[in-house]
Every structure is written in C-alpha cells, then in structure tokens.
Design a protein around this motif. Structure first.
Motif, mmCIF file in Angstrom:
data_model
loop_
_atom_site.group_PDB
_atom_site.id
_atom_site.type_symbol
_atom_site.label_atom_id
_atom_site.label_comp_id
_atom_site.label_asym_id
_atom_site.label_seq_id
_atom_site.Cartn_x
_atom_site.Cartn_y
_atom_site.Cartn_z
ATOM 1 N N GLN A 110 11.624 7.357 -10.348
ATOM 2 C CA GLN A 110 11.514 8.782 -9.975
ATOM 3 C C GLN A 110 10.340 9.444 -10.706
ATOM 4 O O GLN A 110 9.519 10.129 -10.104
ATOM 5 N N LYS A 118 6.855 10.757 -8.894
ATOM 6 C CA LYS A 118 6.519 12.178 -9.097
ATOM 7 C C LYS A 118 5.129 12.302 -9.729
ATOM 8 O O LYS A 118 4.329 13.140 -9.343
ATOM 9 N N THR A 147 12.057 6.571 -1.898
ATOM 10 C CA THR A 147 11.835 7.637 -2.895
ATOM 11 C C THR A 147 10.796 8.638 -2.386
ATOM 12 O O THR A 147 10.949 9.856 -2.550
#
Ligand code: NAD
Ligand code: DAU
Length: 359
Positions: free
Chosen positions: A327, A331, A270
């Motif tokens: 995710q 982030k 990721t």
C-alpha cells in the motif's frame, strides 16, 4: 560518527541514507560515493542534499587512487557498501560490468579501508565495513516445502549477478579470516519500496500498468521471491553496524514468500482500489494486461530466508507487513509520477525495447 556509503544514489542506498539521517540527525556525517550509473539518481536524495552533514562525491569504486584520497580525507568509522550492478537480467546480457564493479570494486574498497584502519596492533577500535549482499548467492530452493536459506547454506550462485556477489562476499570473508579485518556481511531477500528503478518486478509492473502497457511475466509466473520493505532492510543494516560482533554474517528477510503472478495481480488490484473513479488509467486496468513471456535464462525457482539469527542476536524484526508495504509503495509511486517520468525517458526506453521489444 562518519558513515561512508557507496551506491547511495541507488534504491536501497538512498533509502538507507534517509533512514540514518532521520534517526541520528546531526549526530552523524554521511559521505555518499556513487558513480551515477543508469541506476543512480540524485533526485532520490533531493531533500538531504543541502544538509551540512551530508557530502556527495561522484566516483567509481574501482578507481583506486580516488578511493585512497576519499578514505584519507574522511577517515570513516563505518563503510556501508551498497554500490553494485544489481539487475539479474542485465547480468545475463553483459556480465563483465558485474565482474568489474561487484568483484574488483569491492576489492578496491577493502584495500582502501584496510590501509587507513590498520595499525601495528590490529585495527582501530570501532571501525566496521558492512558488505551488503543478497540471498541469491545461495542459489534456488524447491518450490514447496520447508527449506530456507540459513547463514550456513552453501553458496550456489547461478546468474552472473549472483556469482559476482558471491565473489565479493568471499573477498570480504578472506579479509576477515586473513587480516581480522572488522567486517560483517548481510544477505537480504528481495526489497521493494520508494525509489526502486523500474527494471525490477514491482516498479516495472506499476509503471506499465499505469500506462496501460502489457505486464510481462516470465515463464509460468510461479517463481517465488521473499519480499521485504526497504526501510526494514535499512533498519537491519544499521543494527548490524552498531550492535553485531565483527565477522558475523546475517540473513535478512521477513517471511513474505509470494509467487510472481500473485504480486502482479496484487498491483493491479491495489491500483484499481487507489485510483479515483473516472481516472482513465483505472478504466483500462485489468488482468488481461498480463502477458506470459519467455522465461529468464537460469531462472531461480524460489528464495526464502530464515531470519532467526538476526532476530535472536539483535532483536531485529520487520516493522512493515507485506500488505502495508505494498500500500505504501503504490501510494508513493502515485505521488511521484514525475520521478517515474524522468527515469523512464531516454536510455530506459532503449533498455525496455531490447529486453521486452515485441510485446
Ligand atoms: P541499485 O542498482 O538501485 O543501485 C546501485 C547503485 O550503485 C547506483 O546508485 C549506482 O550508480 C551505483 N554504482 C554502480 N556501479 C558503481 C561503481 N562502479 N562505483 C560507484 N557506484 C556505483 O541497487 P540496489 O537495489 O539499491 O542494491 C544495492 C545493494 O544491495 C547491491 O549491492 C545489491 O546487490 C544488494 N541487494 C539488493 C537487493 C534488492 O532487492 N534490490 C536485495 C539484497 C541485496
Ligand atoms: O533476492 C535479492 C535480489 O532480488 C537482489 O539481490 C537483486 O539485486 C534484485 O534485483 C532482486 O533480484 P530478482 O531477480 O529476484 O528481482 P527482479 O525484480 O528482477 O525479479 C523478481 C522476479 O520477477 C523474478 O522471479 C523474475 C520475475 N520478473 C521480473 C521482471 C523484471 C518477471 O516475471 N518479469 C519481469 O519483467
């Protein structure tokens, strides 16, 4: 409606405070009691600290006189009890801090609430004590198969952390059985998301990966945890407080079982996907950073929650899938590098050296 939240400067507590203030706004007042141990961080609550319906009190839940004073002053409707020593590895090195805060501290809070809520004719209407607990009290499941923790699974804790949480759960049960004290217990699986201290698997791996440091995987990396995005835990807690019958216990989890090694590889993948081309951190990220290290003592093999009771009684289901949650989490950490820098300076370095020195 006054929520008295303990441990609100920690990971789940601060997410819970954000959740209820966003949901109810000025319709509620939040009183946050936190001792600000290494795990408590007021910068987790920067955006709410100026609100007139939010109060922070630095205090230790084991301090009986202080708890009495706070309960007298604020007369809470709901107590949401997060404050705890929460990290298994630390409990293996220093069990006493866990016994003190998790067992004794819970006892002090139960007494403080009982004192202000009890009348000649039972407890005042609408009061509720929600004890936030863990699936680790149930022990360990076999790696394969279709066994899950239900609310009826016998307690079988293995670490000093889980034993101290089991002790606190039993105290809450005893108050419910003996005095009809209006409480609920929730037992949740592994949380992840913003503001998690980098001693726990996901933020630790994120921090190390971004610095190009080794990623220490215990044992064979095949232990399984059942992951839940922290906001879904906050949602469940608020539903139990407002909608559940007193004395009920609820398991909370979203059927997201993953092996640790899968999580570590996913974090690398990721980050590689999100970091821009040319970023030096991206270039050095690869699976070679993974290092298998000595196993955690008494390491539980698998946790897995059966959440059917909370779904059936209250209609709770997670909103965030594991893929979206990861995710969002990655982030968030990339956008809050200064938070990570602040938290990993000083004492953290000492902890890391003691725990992982040599790799
Ligand atoms: P955390 O370690 O991030 O936060 C704990 C908070 O409690 C910190 O702010 C700390 O300062 C405070 N605290 C510690 N001792 C205190 C004391 N004596 N008096 C007052 N405050 C004190 O923990 P977390 O991960 O947010 O967990 C919160 C609760 O949820 C714990 O009870 C834990 O057992 C439970 N839980 C955690 C998870 C998880 O995956 N993190 C899962 C299920 C249940
Ligand atoms: O299940 C709920 C529990 O989840 C909570 O009650 C605890 O408060 C919380 O800390 C968490 O406990 P775990 O021990 O499962 O979480 P931790 O993040 O410490 O570890 C997750 C898994 O990753 C576990 O199998 C150990 C492994 N691990 C962890 C670290 C920190 C590693 O392999 N390497 C590491 O460096």
């Amino acid at each position: 409606m006054t929520y008295l939240v303990t441990g609100g400067a920690g990971f789940i507590g601060s997410n819970f405070i954000h959740y209820i203030l966003a949901k109810y706004g000025e319709g509620i007042r939040v009183v946050n009691i936190d001792a600000l141990t290494y795990a408590g961080n007021l910068s987790n609550l920067k955006d709410v600290e100026g609100l007139k319906n939010y109060v922070f009190i630095k205090a230790d839940i084991c301090d009986e006189a202080k708890m009495k004073e706070i309960f007298d002053k604020y007369d809470p409707d709901y107590v949401v009890h997060f404050a705890a020593e929460s990290h298994v590895d630390r409990s293996i090195k220093d069990p006493m801090a866990f016994i003190r805060t998790n067992v004794e501290g819970t006892g002090v809070l139960l007494n403080a609430a009982k004192r202000v809520w009890e009348t000649k004719n039972g407890f005042k209407y609408g009061k509720r004590f929600l004890h936030v607990s863990t699936d680790e009290v149930y022990g360990s499941l076999p790696p394969d198969g279709d066994k899950y923790f239900t609310e009826g699974t016998p307690y079988d804790p293995h670490s000093p952390y889980s034993a101290s949480k089991a002790g606190s759960d039993f105290l809450v049960k005893a108050y419910m059985d003996t005095y009809h004290f209006p409480a609920n217990i929730t037992n949740c699986s592994n949380n992840y998301g913003p503001y998690q201290f980098p001693e726990k698997l996901i933020p630790l791996m994120l921090n190390n990966a971004l610095k190009g440091q080794r990623l220490p995987v215990y044992g064979d990396g095949k232990n399984i945890r059942d992951w839940l995005f922290v906001e879904d835990h906050a949602k469940a807690i608020d539903m139990v407080l407002r909608e559940a019958e007193p004395f009920e216990t609820y398991n909370i989890g979203g059927h997201n079982e993953r092996e640790n090694i899968y999580i570590v590889r996913l974090i690398i993948d990721t980050l590689r996907e999100m970091l821009p081309a040319g970023d030096a951190r991206k270039e050095r990220l690869n699976y070679d950073l993974i290092q298998y290290v000595a196993d955690r003592k008494g390491h539980d093999r698998r946790y897995a929650i059966d959440p059917s009771k909370i779904k059936k009684d209250l209609g709770w289901e997670p909103d965030t899938s594991f893929e979206d949650g990861i995710q969002k989490t990655v982030k968030w950490y990339l956008g809050h590098m200064e938070w990570m820098e602040q938290i990993t300076s000083g004492d953290y370095m000492e902890y890391y050296e003691k725990m992982y020195g040599g790799i």
